[in-house]
Each structure stands twice: as structure tokens, then as C-alpha cells.
Design a protein around this motif. Structure first.
Motif, PDB file in Angstrom:
ATOM      1  N   ASP A 176     -14.246  -8.535   3.732  1.00 17.27           N
ATOM      2  CA  ASP A 176     -14.418  -7.143   3.319  1.00 17.27           C
ATOM      3  C   ASP A 176     -15.108  -7.205   1.952  1.00 17.27           C
ATOM      4  N   GLY A 193     -15.182 -12.087   8.714  1.00 16.32           N
ATOM      5  CA  GLY A 193     -14.298 -10.958   8.436  1.00 16.32           C
ATOM      6  C   GLY A 193     -14.149 -10.576   6.976  1.00 16.32           C
ATOM      7  N   ILE A 236      -6.710  -3.864   6.583  1.00 14.40           N
ATOM      8  CA  ILE A 236      -7.089  -2.852   5.586  1.00 14.40           C
ATOM      9  C   ILE A 236      -7.676  -1.645   6.316  1.00 14.40           C
ATOM     10  N   TYR A 289      -4.956   0.177   8.694  1.00 14.95           N
ATOM     11  CA  TYR A 289      -4.020   1.016   7.930  1.00 14.95           C
ATOM     12  C   TYR A 289      -4.584   2.423   7.765  1.00 14.95           C
ATOM     13  N   LYS A 290      -5.917   2.487   7.590  1.00 12.03           N
ATOM     14  CA  LYS A 290      -6.585   3.771   7.388  1.00 12.03           C
ATOM     15  C   LYS A 290      -6.970   4.421   8.717  1.00 12.03           C
ATOM     16  N   GLY A 291      -6.650   3.736   9.806  1.00 12.15           N
ATOM     17  CA  GLY A 291      -6.985   4.300  11.109  1.00 12.15           C
ATOM     18  C   GLY A 291      -8.460   4.150  11.430  1.00 12.15           C
ATOM     19  N   VAL A 292      -9.091   3.142  10.839  1.00  6.15           N
ATOM     20  CA  VAL A 292     -10.508   2.902  11.096  1.00  6.15           C
ATOM     21  C   VAL A 292     -10.632   1.661  11.951  1.00  6.15           C
ATOM     22  N   GLN A 293     -11.610   1.671  12.847  1.00  3.75           N
ATOM     23  CA  GLN A 293     -11.856   0.498  13.658  1.00  3.75           C
ATOM     24  C   GLN A 293     -12.755  -0.443  12.859  1.00  3.75           C
ATOM     25  N   PRO A 326      -2.329   7.064  -4.431  1.00  2.00           N
ATOM     26  CA  PRO A 326      -0.929   6.647  -4.626  1.00  2.00           C
ATOM     27  C   PRO A 326      -0.837   5.247  -5.233  1.00  2.00           C
ATOM     28  N   ASN A 327      -1.770   4.371  -4.890  1.00  4.25           N
ATOM     29  CA  ASN A 327      -1.741   3.010  -5.435  1.00  4.25           C
ATOM     30  C   ASN A 327      -2.129   3.003  -6.907  1.00  4.25           C
ATOM     31  N   ASN A 337      -9.146  -8.025   6.756  1.00  5.21           N
ATOM     32  CA  ASN A 337     -10.191  -7.014   6.933  1.00  5.21           C
ATOM     33  C   ASN A 337      -9.727  -5.967   7.948  1.00  5.21           C
ATOM     34  N   ALA A 388      -0.277   4.423  -0.062  1.00  6.04           N
ATOM     35  CA  ALA A 388      -0.876   5.576   0.623  1.00  6.04           C
ATOM     36  C   ALA A 388      -0.250   5.697   2.012  1.00  6.04           C
ATOM     37  N   GLU A 389      -0.127   6.925   2.474  1.00  7.90           N
ATOM     38  CA  GLU A 389       0.479   7.142   3.785  1.00  7.90           C
ATOM     39  C   GLU A 389      -0.434   6.560   4.869  1.00  7.90           C
ATOM     40  N   ALA A 390       0.132   5.687   5.710  1.00  8.39           N
ATOM     41  CA  ALA A 390      -0.682   5.021   6.738  1.00  8.39           C
ATOM     42  C   ALA A 390      -1.108   6.000   7.826  1.00  8.39           C
ATOM     43  N   ARG A 391      -2.324   5.768   8.344  1.00  9.35           N
ATOM     44  CA  ARG A 391      -2.747   6.573   9.482  1.00  9.35           C
ATOM     45  C   ARG A 391      -2.731   5.722  10.759  1.00  9.35           C
ATOM     46  N   ARG A 439      -6.966  10.121  -1.181  1.00 12.16           N
ATOM     47  CA  ARG A 439      -6.233   9.794   0.055  1.00 12.16           C
ATOM     48  C   ARG A 439      -5.763   8.339   0.061  1.00 12.16           C
ATOM     49  N   TRP A 440      -6.688   7.409  -0.223  1.00 10.25           N
ATOM     50  CA  TRP A 440      -6.345   5.997  -0.029  1.00 10.25           C
ATOM     51  C   TRP A 440      -6.039   5.244  -1.322  1.00 10.25           C
ATOM     52  N   PHE A 460     -11.014 -14.227   1.858  1.00  5.59           N
ATOM     53  CA  PHE A 460     -12.437 -13.920   2.074  1.00  5.59           C
ATOM     54  C   PHE A 460     -13.321 -15.008   1.447  1.00  5.59           C
ATOM     55  N   ASN A 477       0.848  -1.191   0.000  1.00  5.79           N
ATOM     56  CA  ASN A 477       0.000   0.000   0.000  1.00  5.79           C
ATOM     57  C   ASN A 477       0.889   1.247   0.000  1.00  5.79           C
ATOM     58  N   GLY A 492     -12.011   6.872   8.079  1.00  6.12           N
ATOM     59  CA  GLY A 492     -11.398   7.099   9.386  1.00  6.12           C
ATOM     60  C   GLY A 492     -11.583   8.493   9.961  1.00  6.12           C
TER      61      GLY A 492
END
Lengths: 219, 420
Positions: free
Chosen positions: B113, B111, A211, A214-218, B268-269, A208, A43-46, B264-265, B24, A41, B318
Motif C-alpha cells: 500500500d 501487495g 486496510i 476495514y473500509k469496505g473497499v475491494q 478517530p485515530n 493491504n 474508526a467505525e469499520a464498514r 471518516r477514516w 511492504f 483502528n 468505499g
């Protein structure tokens, strides 16, 4: 084949074959997943993938209140038969002796009458799950042959085990032989049906959670 | 549809499958719990909208190409190969009845996604020529004109002039070396130009160094929604080029959930390299200014306000705390709808559904879910932070005869700032 020969065969060569297929199958399934790999990944990790992944592995076992309200039957019946299976497989003293012979480790079991009652509860829960699958429009639509096969090979060892323990019908050695055979059928199909979720679920939950983490989401 | 197009789609699906997808699909037990998490199922009761069913084309490709049993059955002629007709049959499920909201991904007990997989399934659908007309048109306009709604620079310039005159301030365009490059969505330029004025007023008060770009002002990305990564990458690259040319420290995503997800997510990818600048959502910027004490509030809102979390900003992005901090700063009576936050229900129009006219009736039907959430708290006004949600919410409120004004969070902040 006499009763004794049948029992010797299922306890000996048949069991070894089933165990080999199950273990090799588990390795194959893990490899099939892990060898697919995934892209780094950029993208900058949060947040942390590892923390999110590990959190989701255990956290997903407990549904949130609203999900419980909406899917209560599936969650309760599912938990009952999963916990029941755990008790019956791992806490029945004769089973622990089998594990000790195979792996050299043993642990304390539960009294047989408790395991016996748990078996009945587990069978009832699995029957309820089947009725739900046939009646519920979503489940009926999602279900295929493999779903019913997985259900059958899960309930068979419970039924044959209960019959063997309670000496119902046939001779004791025939019943125990049939019980072991039904377990071997389960072992052979375990990695190649949806029953594989028992081990791939750790990966699914981890991905899950990772992913999301990484985005800082629970998750 | 030609065989060549189907082969392209099949290969695209094959290429999308990675370890998470294999994990998954190996784990699904067909429990059906994802159905209860999806507003397309809960509001219609139609089992075909069960989320995991929507990825069936992807699952079939995975099974036949990447599993031992699948390959064996395929070799023995025991499995049914995926056909172009299957993709035709699945088109509405993949595009019309999924907003990529990701609520199903939160409840799956093993789990899975699922939203991640539907996003990938769209790559195969689009490559095989099975994307909806509305999204194809929007994507073509984004490439040729620069905006999915066909908005060109003169339209933005007109709004800038209008805003400068209205608030007597200067809106910086193409200024090099600022801290922030502010992106917009076409909807903000055409339907909600107040957003531009609000940003300008807030940034003026907080003394923020920022600029717009005349070369890249559109942040939304229909390439992602339709599922064509090449086009999505091209749209992201425009923003990267502008940010690099203007040497900004960060790019601000507008009040648009999917735009935030896109730059944002996924950004870059998609372009295949790490950005040399940060990407932040406008709510993150505003909350940081709040924390630094740079936003001075003149008066507070007394009406009862509630907040609709846009899926890609909250659950998938987030940004959950920031909007709450900001609303509490300007409002005395902020109430949460049931299941607000990471489990909030989608408005029903994300993920390209609003651009797909074929899905209009279905999208409005699913608004009943939002209505029941709103009915539970009966607010005086509804605040959100996504212009796409906003357009659909306005339409839904009208359709269901609900008299609830809709506010943009950024605009609400701007309206309560002191002049000094």
C-alpha cells in the motif's frame, strides 16, 4: 579437497549451516515485521479486515485487465520464471527425495525431461527479466546491487542444475557439488535480500487487503 | 535547514514505521509496475515519479533502524545515512507528484500500500521543515482562521442568507438534537455555494433533520495533506466538539474526497478516541434517501453523463455504488469511462497538490490522462462529487479546450427533484 570430499562437505556440514541460516533468517525477518505492531483502528469499520486480507492474498496474484495491458511483459516473464522455479524445485524427483529425507514427506514428481525443458524456459525468462531490468528506465533507476545479486543467486542453481543433469563439462560429482553449493548460497541470502518477498508477501498482501477491507473497499 | 529540524524529521519517520510498512518494504521486488499505475509517470514518462521511489527516505530509515542487516551495515559504516539534502531532494516527489490516490496500491503484485507509506513519509518531511509553502499557508489559515482558504463565518452567513432568499427556505444553523450535522468545504462556500442550496432543497423534500454549525463548518483537513498529525487532530477535534455540543446522530462529509478520508477514516485515530456519532458521506445519505423512496424525481436528465470517482470517496473510501445508483435515478444515459470505479484515474489535484502552486504545471500536464478517459466516452456532461476535483477538472477542461460542463452530483439530484 577431492571431488568426493567436496561433495560430502556440501551435502553435509555446508548444507546444515545454510539451512540453519535460512530458517533462522526467516524467523528474524518475520519478527522484525510483526514486532513493529500497529495501532488499533478507532474508526467505525464498514467491512472485515480478515475477509479483505485473505481476499487480497490470493487475488493479487491475478492482475486486472488494464494492469496486464500496461505491464504485460513484467507479468508474463515474472509468472513464467516463478512457475518454472516451482516446477524445478518441487517437482523434480531427486529434489523430492531430498525433501523426503529432510521432512519425511514426499509427493509425485514430473518426468525428468519435462523438468529439464522447464529449467531452460526458466533460465530464458530470467535472462529476459535481466535484459528488461537493464534497459527499462524505471527498472534501471530502481535497481541496486542487491537486485542483481538476488538475480544471480536465483539463476545459478538453475544453470548448475541443468549442467549437472546433462553432464556438461566437469565430472558428475563436481557438477552436483557445485549445484548444491549454489543452492546453499541462495538459501543463505534468501531471507536477507528481496528474495524474502517469497514469505513476507503474505503479510504485505494481508495488510493491504485488511486496510481496504476495514473500509469496505475491494483491494 | 537546522540539524534539529532534520533530527525531528528523522524521528518522525522512525515513529511512523509499523508492521504494515515493514511488511511492504520487506516485500518490494523493484518490479516497477507501480509506475504504470501512476498518472505522474504515465503522463510524463519520467522514472523519478515511480511511486515506490517516493518513499525512499522512509525505506532508508526502516532499513537502518529496524532490520538486522541495516543495523549491521550502519554500525560498520557501510550504509549511507539519510541526510537533510535527501529530504530536500525528495520534497517535490513526496508532495508535488503524489495525490495519495492509491492507484499504485491496487496494482502492486506483492501487495504494497504505497499511498499509505507516502502519507506517512509526509509526517517526516513536514517535521523536518520540508513541506511546500502553499500547504504550509493553507494549514496555518486552517488553524488561525478556521479554513484553508481563509473563509470566515460571515462569508458562510452571507451565502446562507442568499440561498434562503433564492429558494425561499430556512437553513438550520446550530440547531441541537438533529439527525445530521452537515459539513462543508471552503470551496463550496466560495466557489460552489449552489451546493448549500442543493442540500437544503433535498433535505427539505425528504424531510431530513439537519443543521449547520457556526463553530465548525470546514471539513477539509490540510493537516493530513501536509502530514502533521497534531494539526490534523486539532482540525478534527473542532468537528467532534460541534457534533457533541449539538448532540447530532451523524456528521455528513461534504462532496470532498479528502475531507471524507479525514473525518471518516483518519479522524478517530487522530484524536485518539472512537466517535460517539457516525460519519457518512453526502452520497451515502442521498443514496439511503433514494432507497427509502424519499427522493421524488420530476424529470430525468437526457444528456449523456459520465462520472469521475474521486479517489478518497471511491477507491480509498468505499463509496462506489451509491453515486451510480443516484445518477441512474436522475439520468437516462449514464456511461462509464474506461477504468471507472475502484481503478479510476485521479483528477491529478488531490492530496494537497491543488494547494501547492509549485505543482500547477505538473498537475495540468497529468490532466491528459483524464482527457483520454473522457475522449473514450465523449460525454455531454461530467458528474463528480468532490469540489477539489471539480476546480481542477474545470481548469483542465479549459486548458485542453474541452467543452464539457461539469456537474456536482448533489446539485444534479437537487435540480431534478419535484417541488412537492
Amino acid at each position: 579437497m577431492t571431488d568426493a570430499e567436496f561433495l560430502l562437505w556440501v551435502r553435509g556440514p555446508a548444507f546444515n549451516i545454510a539451512l540453519f541460516i535460512m530458517l533462522a533468517g526467516i524467523v528474524v525477518r518475520f519478527m522484525e515485521i510483526l514486532l513493529m505492531g500497529r495501532k488499533t483502528n478507532l474508526a467505525e469499520a464498514r467491512g472485515s479486515e480478515m475477509a479483505g486480507g485473505l481476499n487480497t492474498i490470493w487475488r493479487r496474484t491475478l492482475p486486472d485487465a488494464d494492469t496486464f495491458r500496461r505491464s504485460g511483459f513484467t507479468i508474463i516473464a515474472g509468472n513464467v520464471f516463478h512457475i518454472g522455479l516451482f516446477v524445478v524445485i518441487f517437482l523434480f524427483v531427486p529434489h523430492i527425495l531430498v525433501f523426503e529425507r529432510l521432512f519425511g514427506v514426499s509427493w509425485a514428481g514430473l518426468p525428468s525431461n519435462i523438468v529439464d525443458a522447464t529449467t531452460v524456459v526458466t533460465i530464458v525468462a530470467l535472462l529476459a527479466v535481466l535484459v528488461h531490468r537493464v534497459k527499462d528506465p524505471v527498472l534501471r533507476m530502481l535497481s541496486n546491487f542487491s537486485d542483481y545479486l538476488a538475480w544471480l543467486v536465483t539463476i545459478l542453481p538453475l544453470i548448475t542444475g541443468w549442467l549437472a543433469f546433462n553432464r556438461v563439462g566437469l565430472s558428475g560429482s563436481t557438477l552436483i557439488g557445485l549445484h548444491i553449493l549454489s543452492v546453499e548460497l541462495l538459501m543463505v541470502l534468501f531471507p536477507f535480500t528481496k528474495l524474502s518477498h517469497a514469505f513476507t508477501l503474505v503479510l504485505a498482501r494481508w495488510y493491504n487487503g485488511a486496510i481496504a477491507g476495514y473500509k469496505g473497499v475491494q483491494s | 535547514m537546522s540539524g534539529a529540524a532534520f533530527a525531528r524529521g528523522y524521528n518522525a519517520l522512525k515513529e511512523q514505521i509499523d508492521a504494515p510498512i515493514a511488511a511492504f518494504l520487506s516485500s518490494c521486488v523493484h518490479c516497477g509496475m507501480c509506475a504504470e499505475a501512476c498518472l505522474f509517470f504515465t503522463e510524463t514518462g519520467d522514472p523519478q515519479y515511480t511511486p515506490i521511489r517516493k518513499v525512499e527516505p522512509l525505506r532508508r530509515v526502516w532499513e537502518q533502524e529496524y532490520t538486522f542487516w541495516g543495523k549491521l551495515s550502519k554500525a560498520l559504516g557501510l550504509s549511507k545515512p539519510l541526510t537533510d539534502q535527501d529530504l530536500t531532494d525528495w520534497e517535490t516527489l513526496v508532495y508535488d507528484s503524489c495525490t495519495l490516490c492509491g492507484r499504485c496500491s491496487m496494482v502492486c503484485p506483492v501487495g504494497n500500500d504505497i499511498a499509505y507509506m507516502i502519507r506517512k513519509t509526509r509526517e517526516g518531511m513536514a517535521a523536518a521543515g520540508h513541506a511546500p509553502e502553499g500547504l504550509i499557508g493553507a494549514t496555518q489559515r486552517a488553524i488561525t482562521i478556521g479554513s484553508p482558504m481563509g473563509v470566515k463565518l460571515p462569508a458562510l452567513q452571507a451565502q446562507i442568507r442568499h440561498t434562503e432568499k433564492e429558494f425561499d427556505l430556512k437553513i438550520p444553523v446550530d440547531v441541537e438534537g438533529t439527525d445530521y450535522l452537515c459539513m462543508l468545504s471552503s470551496m463550496e462556500i466560495m466557489n460552489f455555494p449552489e451546493y448549500i442550496g442543493s442540500i437544503a432543497r433535498i433535505f427539505k423534500q425528504a424531510d431530513v433533520s439537519w443543521t449547520l454549525s457556526s463553530e465548525a463548518f470546514e471539513a477539509t483537513n490540510s493537516g493530513i495533506q501536509i502530514g502533521v498529525s497534531d494539526i490534523a487532530a486539532q482540525l478534527v477535534q473542532r468537528i467532534v466538539d460541534a457534533a457533541e455540543k449539538l448532540k447530532v446522530k451523524a456528521v455528513i462529509s461534504p462532496e470532498c474526497g479528502h475531507a471524507y478520508m479525514a473525518i471518516r477514516w483518519e479522524g478517530p485515530n487522530l484524536v485518539g478516541k472512537r466517535f460517539g456519532f457516525k460519519v457518512v458521506h453526502i452520497l451515502e445519505v442521498l443514496d439511503e434517501l433514494r432507497a427509502q423512496g424519499r427522493l421524488k424525481v420530476a424529470d430525468r436528465e437526457t444528456r449523456k453523463l459520465t462520472y469521475h470517482d474521486p479517489c478518497q470517496i471511491g477507491r480509498r473510501g468505499g463509496v462506489l455504488e451509491q453515486p451510480r445508483n443516484l445518477i441512474n435515478m436522475v439520468a437516462e444515459n449514464f456511461v462509464e469511462m474506461p477504468e471507472a470505479g475502484k481503478m479510476n484515474w485521479c483528477c491529478g489535484a488531490g492530496g494537497g497538490v491543488s494547494t501547492n502552486e509549485r505543482a500547477d504545471a505538473l498537475r495540468l500536464k497529468t490532466f491528459a490522462r483524464k482527457k483520454s478517459q473522457l475522449d473514450a466516452v465523449n460525454p455531454d456532461a461530467l458528474v463528480s462529487a468532490c469540489s477539489n476535483c471539480r476546480i481542477h477538472l474545470e481548469e483542465g477542461l479549459e486548458e485542453y479546450h474541452m467543452d464539457i460542463p461539469l456537474l456536482s452530483l448533489t446539485e444534479t439530484i437537487a435540480d431534478h427533484l419535484s417541488d412537492t
